[in-house]
Design an enzyme around this catalytic site. Structure first.
Site, PDB file in Angstrom:
ATOM      1  N   ARG A 163     -13.649  59.582  24.206  1.00 19.15           N
ATOM      2  CA  ARG A 163     -14.331  58.289  24.306  1.00 19.15           C
ATOM      3  C   ARG A 163     -13.661  57.252  23.418  1.00 19.15           C
ATOM      4  NH1 ARG A 163     -15.393  61.086  27.615  1.00 19.15           N
ATOM      5  NH2 ARG A 163     -17.385  61.832  28.402  1.00 19.15           N
ATOM      6  N   SER A 233     -25.507  58.174  29.325  1.00 21.41           N
ATOM      7  CA  SER A 233     -25.500  58.939  28.076  1.00 21.41           C
ATOM      8  C   SER A 233     -25.334  57.989  26.895  1.00 21.41           C
ATOM      9  CB  SER A 233     -24.365  59.961  28.085  1.00 21.41           C
ATOM     10  OG  SER A 233     -24.540  60.887  29.131  1.00 21.41           O
ATOM     11  N   GLU A 329     -22.534  55.707  22.226  1.00 21.83           N
ATOM     12  CA  GLU A 329     -21.474  55.309  23.151  1.00 21.83           C
ATOM     13  C   GLU A 329     -21.486  53.814  23.445  1.00 21.83           C
ATOM     14  OE1 GLU A 329     -20.303  57.342  26.625  1.00 21.83           O
ATOM     15  OE2 GLU A 329     -20.892  59.311  25.911  1.00 21.83           O
TER      16      GLU A 329
END
Length: 344
Positions: A163, A233, A329
């Site tokens: 990520r 998420s 995130e």
């Protein structure tokens, strides 16, 4: 190109949070995108580049210009071994997956139903069900706002990680992605390493099988943002040392972890949150989703602060129970741009 002054961003972020911006400018071409962002940068005016709005958490009105990337276009060519696609930044990611499948160019099916635009994919190095964007990336084209130059970085130059990428590091706030190159091998091999895909035989699974399985699984696990505001998420899966993992597994035998090539272990953040008893836990009108603990949802009238406080509470509880630190995130956006996930 269209300009909307004092525009509500409620329909432009998948959390459905009703904050506004000073102006929203939608650009339809690469040329418009480059010109507008270069001008705003050179004039030192605050601006936020927005794709599908699926990876942001707004916490207050944005006192600047939001640039919505709507550029479209897919160009393909091939050689004996690969299909090569040049894709404009404003194309929808899932629509690209469908396009490739429809044109018999498999390789993206594990990444089906990931929300957002193609231009956002390299920034986060999006991934799901055993595949990451970096594995199919050929190059990323961007404009360097400091000098206006258009540059293409090959995959190796993008510093991809979990990520993560150079676009969240050295090139953060000084670059805007304009298009992306995708490279798909003609000798397709299914990736069946994750969860529901393990039931398929490698010699029998088709790209359509995998695509349908992923779409079904994601639809069952993740709420539709059109019905329940969310950003997918919310937390990254934390990566810990193997020694730390062995300590945890003694206390929590059902702990879910995935060994990585460097000897570290990636933990399932959803398992941590679920086993901390946090499904359904709420702050204001924000809650942890009952079916998928990784997802924070807007029950209808949540503010960005509600979701922010909920996220911080989840992080605090997981730290106390497991001595593991979760990271968010989505990008947290305040009045003047991106800020840290901290409680004001």
């Amino acid at each position: 190109m269209s300009v909307k002054p004092n525009c509500s961003l409620k329909t432009y972020n998948t959390f459905g949070i009703d904050y506004a911006c000073s102006e929203l400018i939608s650009v339809d071409t690469k040329k418009e995108l480059i010109r507008l962002c270069s001008t705003l940068f050179s004039e030192r005016k605050p601006f936020l580049v927005l794709g599908g709005g699926s990876n942001i958490l707004l916490t207050e009105n944005y006192l600047g210009t939001v640039v919505q990337v709507c550029s479209k276009g897919i160009v393909c060519h091939e050689d004996d071994e690969f299909y090569y696609l040049s894709v404009e930044a404003g194309e929808g990611w899932h629509q690209l997956v469908e396009y490739c499948l429809a044109h018999s160019m498999p390789g993206l099916e594990n990444l089906a139903l990931i929300p957002g635009t193609v231009g956002a994919a390299p920034i986060q190095n999006i991934g799901a069900y055993g595949v990451e964007f970096m594995e199919v990336c050929d190059w990323v084209e961007f404009v360097d706002l400091r000098d206006g130059r258009i540059t293409r970085y090959k995959r190796e130059e993008c510093q991809f990680g979990y990520r993560d990428s150079i676009f969240k590091g050295a090139l953060k706030e000084v670059s805007v992605i304009t298009s992306v190159g995708i490279k798909l091998a003609k000798k397709w091999q299914p990736n069946l390493s994750y969860g529901p895909l393990k039931r398929y035989e490698k010699t029998e699974a088709t790209p359509k099988d995998i695509f349908d399985c992923i779409c079904k699984t994601r639809s069952e696990k993740l709420p539709d943002p059109k019905l329940i505001g969310n950003a997918g998420s919310f937390f990254k899966n934390p990566i810990i040392s193997s020694s730390k993992y062995l300590q945890l597994i003694e206390k929590f035998p059902s702990l879910v972890g995935y060994p990585l090539s460097d000897g570290s272990v990636k933990l399932a953040a959803g398992w941590l949150i679920d086993n901390a008893g946090l499904k359904g836990f709420s702050v204001g009108d924000a809650a942890v989703h009952e079916q998928q603990a990784l997802v924070l949802i807007n029950l209808g009238r949540a503010t960005g602060e509600d979701i922010l406080k909920l996220a911080l509470k989840v992080i605090e509880i997981i730290k106390i129970k497991f001595d593991v630190t979760l990271e968010a995130e989505p990008r947290v956006i305040g009045a003047y741009g991106e800020k840290e996930l901290v409680d004001d």
